[in-house]
Motif scaffolding. Structure first.
Motif, short mmCIF file in Angstrom:
data_model
loop_
_atom_site.label_atom_id
_atom_site.label_comp_id
_atom_site.label_asym_id
_atom_site.label_seq_id
_atom_site.Cartn_x
_atom_site.Cartn_y
_atom_site.Cartn_z
N LEU A 65 0.83 -1.20 0.00
CA LEU A 65 0.00 0.00 0.00
C LEU A 65 0.86 1.25 0.00
CD1 LEU A 65 -2.93 1.14 0.25
CD2 LEU A 65 -2.50 1.24 2.70
N LEU A 66 1.98 1.22 0.72
CA LEU A 66 2.87 2.38 0.73
C LEU A 66 3.39 2.66 -0.68
CD1 LEU A 66 4.95 1.83 4.00
CD2 LEU A 66 2.93 3.25 3.66
N LEU A 67 3.57 1.61 -1.46
CA LEU A 67 3.95 1.79 -2.86
C LEU A 67 2.81 2.43 -3.64
CD1 LEU A 67 5.66 -1.58 -3.85
CD2 LEU A 67 6.76 0.63 -3.68
N ALA A 68 1.62 1.83 -3.51
CA ALA A 68 0.49 2.25 -4.32
C ALA A 68 -0.02 3.64 -3.95
CB ALA A 68 -0.65 1.23 -4.18
N GLY A 69 0.15 4.02 -2.69
CA GLY A 69 -0.38 5.30 -2.24
C GLY A 69 0.56 6.46 -2.44
N ALA A 70 1.77 6.18 -2.93
CA ALA A 70 2.73 7.26 -3.12
C ALA A 70 2.34 8.12 -4.31
CB ALA A 70 4.12 6.68 -3.35
N PRO A 71 2.70 9.42 -4.31
CA PRO A 71 2.40 10.28 -5.44
C PRO A 71 3.08 9.78 -6.71
CG PRO A 71 3.13 11.56 -3.55
CD PRO A 71 3.39 10.12 -3.23
N GLU A 72 2.56 10.25 -7.84
CA GLU A 72 3.07 9.78 -9.14
C GLU A 72 4.56 10.03 -9.29
OE1 GLU A 72 2.21 10.53 -13.90
OE2 GLU A 72 0.92 11.42 -12.37
N LYS A 73 5.05 11.16 -8.74
CA LYS A 73 6.46 11.51 -8.93
C LYS A 73 7.37 10.78 -7.94
CE LYS A 73 5.49 16.21 -10.55
NZ LYS A 73 5.70 17.64 -10.26
N LEU A 74 6.76 10.06 -7.01
CA LEU A 74 7.54 9.48 -5.92
C LEU A 74 7.75 7.98 -6.14
CD1 LEU A 74 8.76 9.63 -3.05
CD2 LEU A 74 6.48 9.19 -2.19
N LEU A 97 -7.20 4.31 2.52
CA LEU A 97 -5.84 4.29 3.04
C LEU A 97 -4.88 4.98 2.08
CD1 LEU A 97 -5.90 0.63 4.37
CD2 LEU A 97 -5.81 2.69 5.78
N LYS A 98 -5.06 4.75 0.77
CA LYS A 98 -4.23 5.44 -0.21
C LYS A 98 -4.43 6.95 -0.12
CE LYS A 98 -4.14 1.78 -3.74
NZ LYS A 98 -4.58 1.42 -5.11
N SER A 99 -5.68 7.36 0.09
CA SER A 99 -5.95 8.80 0.15
C SER A 99 -5.27 9.45 1.34
CB SER A 99 -7.47 9.05 0.21
OG SER A 99 -7.99 8.80 1.50
N LEU A 100 -5.10 8.70 2.45
CA LEU A 100 -4.38 9.24 3.60
C LEU A 100 -2.93 9.55 3.24
CD1 LEU A 100 -5.63 6.93 6.50
CD2 LEU A 100 -6.28 9.30 6.07
N ILE A 103 8.50 4.82 2.31
CA ILE A 103 8.17 6.06 3.00
C ILE A 103 6.76 5.95 3.57
CG2 ILE A 103 7.79 8.54 2.74
CD1 ILE A 103 9.86 8.39 0.44
N CYS A 104 6.63 6.11 4.89
CA CYS A 104 5.31 5.98 5.51
C CYS A 104 4.86 7.25 6.21
CB CYS A 104 5.31 4.81 6.49
SG CYS A 104 6.42 5.00 7.91
N GLY A 105 5.71 8.26 6.32
CA GLY A 105 5.27 9.48 6.99
C GLY A 105 6.40 10.46 7.21
N CYS A 106 6.16 11.37 8.14
CA CYS A 106 7.13 12.44 8.42
C CYS A 106 6.98 12.86 9.88
CB CYS A 106 6.88 13.63 7.50
SG CYS A 106 5.22 14.36 7.69
N LEU A 107 7.90 13.70 10.33
CA LEU A 107 7.86 14.23 11.69
C LEU A 107 7.64 15.73 11.67
CD1 LEU A 107 10.79 12.34 13.49
CD2 LEU A 107 8.35 11.74 13.42
N HIS A 108 6.69 16.17 12.47
CA HIS A 108 6.42 17.60 12.66
C HIS A 108 6.74 17.97 14.11
CE1 HIS A 108 4.52 18.56 8.84
NE2 HIS A 108 3.76 17.48 8.92
#
Length: 524
Positions: A146-155, A236-239, A278-283
């Motif tokens: 899912l992390l693959l499929a949900g990534a943006p087109e450029k990513l 989940l992809k939309s998230l 890539i599954c997320g980021c830190l804020h």
């Protein structure tokens, strides 16, 4: 050459129960616990092969409030259920505490995709020990897919690997560090759609313990376990898409003191063949919470926020939205008190830049997805600039949608989001819509009302009044009410609004001492 054994973080002999959640198919309940620098997921399963009295069956049945078994006697129903959700949570915590010291000694619990199954018979005297078993959940590979499929087109999913083939999105280009998800210790789920969690980066050196908290935003295995992959994959992809979109919006915006900075740390999951998902980021984590929380706390204590601070916060809110529209040339869409975090110096920071949903409390009524901008008229000239008037028309055609698969929400503005459309064809319409949201947010700050906000489904349902707000000057109220005018053309523009709110500072001197003394008396 054999790989070195990874360092093992201290787990601690005590644990703290965190978030408890259920699966959408209502067959599982999960609980997250952390102790020292170890976070583990525990699971309770519906199991027809076991007695209804088993702890797992009781937890699942009570949490999801599924129909009670007709075959159970009244006594059995009383015995097999819990007195309250609080009592159930307490018993879950006790069960986890019973096994924690044993679980953390098993290195397998630190592997990816692991959950710990818990159960025990209702008669604890039969077997004092809670039964636990480490389970390698096969859904982990589906999560990585899912992390693959949900990534943006450029990513590409292997951004940090040798297989980097395409340029990543701008926020990824600007990121200065990456963190392994396994190095995060999760604490509190902070609410919102998807995974927004307070975390620390594990301190592998016992003499240099972790102290700084962050907010992890993205998609983790915990959230993935909640959903049925076959039914909820689009959501989940939309998230993931929303997370990347928000970060790109921030990365493209010029900096501002009241604007959330773009994330500098990418969170990734290491896997075979050098692939790093890539599954997320830190804020940043804001210890003081958000403005919505501050208003709720002050209401419960019966305290009024002092007028100088209210004026400063109103000005900061207007400043950052003026910057958003006139400098960054974009919009926020979801301006409300809960999206303004508070720094330790009382500076406000505007967060949540997904641009795909809005609060029904503060959304401008004309932006609810049922109106169109049909014409922009020039009705005069002032200060060498033409005065524009927007003509709106109620839409009465066939159902329409620009939501995208798996998008958030159940409201008309989720189905037809006018913000990206108006931002392109008529930026003034978006500005006036956000002036309304600013006005509603400023009213909530100035008035400090206590409402059952969760029952609101449309902005027209909010009744604006000024009861028990004698400390608010009349012209402040008039400005705020003008921001919420039903005709968007009668609302002030952001530049003018900024000048007006800046002028409020002269009204603050006497009121500050008065409110301070009133609050002091209430607390004594």
């Amino acid at each position: 050459m054999a790989e070195e054994e990874p360092a093992v973080p201290a787990a601690g002999t005590n644990c703290t129960l965190g978030h408890i959640w259920g699966s959408t198919d209502e067959t599982e309940v999960f609980a997250q616990a952390h102790g020292g620098e170890l976070t583990a997921i525990f699971r309770f399963k519906q199991d027809p092969t076991k007695e209804p009295s088993s702890f797992g069956n009781r937890v699942v049945r009570y949490y999801h409030k599924s129909p009670e078994d007709e075959d159970l006697s009244a006594l059995d129903k009383l015995l097999y259920n819990f007195p309250s959700i609080v009592a159930m949570n307490e018993q879950i915590g006790v069960a986890i505490e019973d096994v924690w010291s044993d679980v953390v000694q098993d290195l397998a619990v630190r592997a990816r995709g692991v959950v710990v199954d818990l159960d025990h018979d209702i008669d604890r005297s039969k077997d004092k020990a809670v039964q636990w078993e480490i389970h390698h959940d096969p859904r982990l590979q589906l999560f990585l897919n899912l992390l693959l499929a949900g990534a943006p087109e450029k990513l590409t999913s292997w951004l940090f690997s040798v297989h980097k083939e395409r340029e990543p999105d701008i926020w990824l280009q600007n990121a200065t560090s990456s963190v392994n998800f396994e190095d995060l210790c999760g604490y509190d789920h902070l609410g919102g759609r998807g995974c927004t969690t307070k975390v620390q980066i594990r301190a592998w050196d016992p003499e240099d313990p972790a102290t700084e908290h962050y907010v992890f935003k993205g998609l983790d295995f915990r959230i993935f376990l909640t959903h049925r992959v076959d039914e909820d994959v689009d959501m989940l992809k939309s998230l993931l898409r929303a997370m990347h979109h928000a970060n790109n919006v921030l990365a493209n915006m010029p900096r501002h003191p009241n604007l959330l900075p773009p994330p500098e740390s990418v969170v990734k999951i290491n896997w075979a063949s050098g692939i790093e998902y890539i599954c997320g980021c830190l804020h940043p984590y804001y210890q003081a919470g958000d403005l919505g929380q501050r208003l709720e706390i002050n209401y419960d204590l019966g305290l009024r926020i002092e007028l100088p601070l209210k004026q400063a916060w109103c000005l900061q809110m207007v400043d950052v939205i003026l910057h958003t529209h006139h400098v960054a040339l974009t919009y926020h869409m979801d301006i409300n008190p809960w999206n303004f975090c508070i720094e330790d110096n009382d500076n406000l920071v505007l967060v949540d830049w997904e641009q795909n949903d809005a609060s029904p409390i503060t959304l401008a009524p004309e932006a609810d997805g049922t109106w169109d901008v049909v014409e922009i008229q020039e009705v005069g000239v002032k200060d060498m600039k033409s005065i524009e008037r927007i003509v709106y028309r109620k839409y009465d055609g066939e159902p329409r949608s620009n939501r995208g698969e798996g998008g958030p929400g159940i409201f008309p503005w989720n189905e037809w989001n006018v913000f990206p459309i108006w931002s392109s064809m008529c930026p003034l319409a978006v500005e006036l819509a956000e002036v309304f949201s600013l006005g509603r947010t400023m009213w909530m700050l100035l008035r400090q009302p206590r409402r059952e906000w969760e029952d609101i489904e449309h902005p027209d349902e909010v009744f604006v009044e000024w009861d028990h707000a004698d400390d608010i000057p009349m012209w402040w109220r008039e400005t705020v009410e003008r921001c919420m005018h039903s005709d968007p053309n009668e609302r002030p523009r952001l530049t003018g609004l900024r000048a007006i709110v800046a002028g409020w500072s002269k009204d603050c001197c006497e009121n500050a001492e008065e409110v301070h003394m009133m609050n002091k008396m209430k607390l004594s």
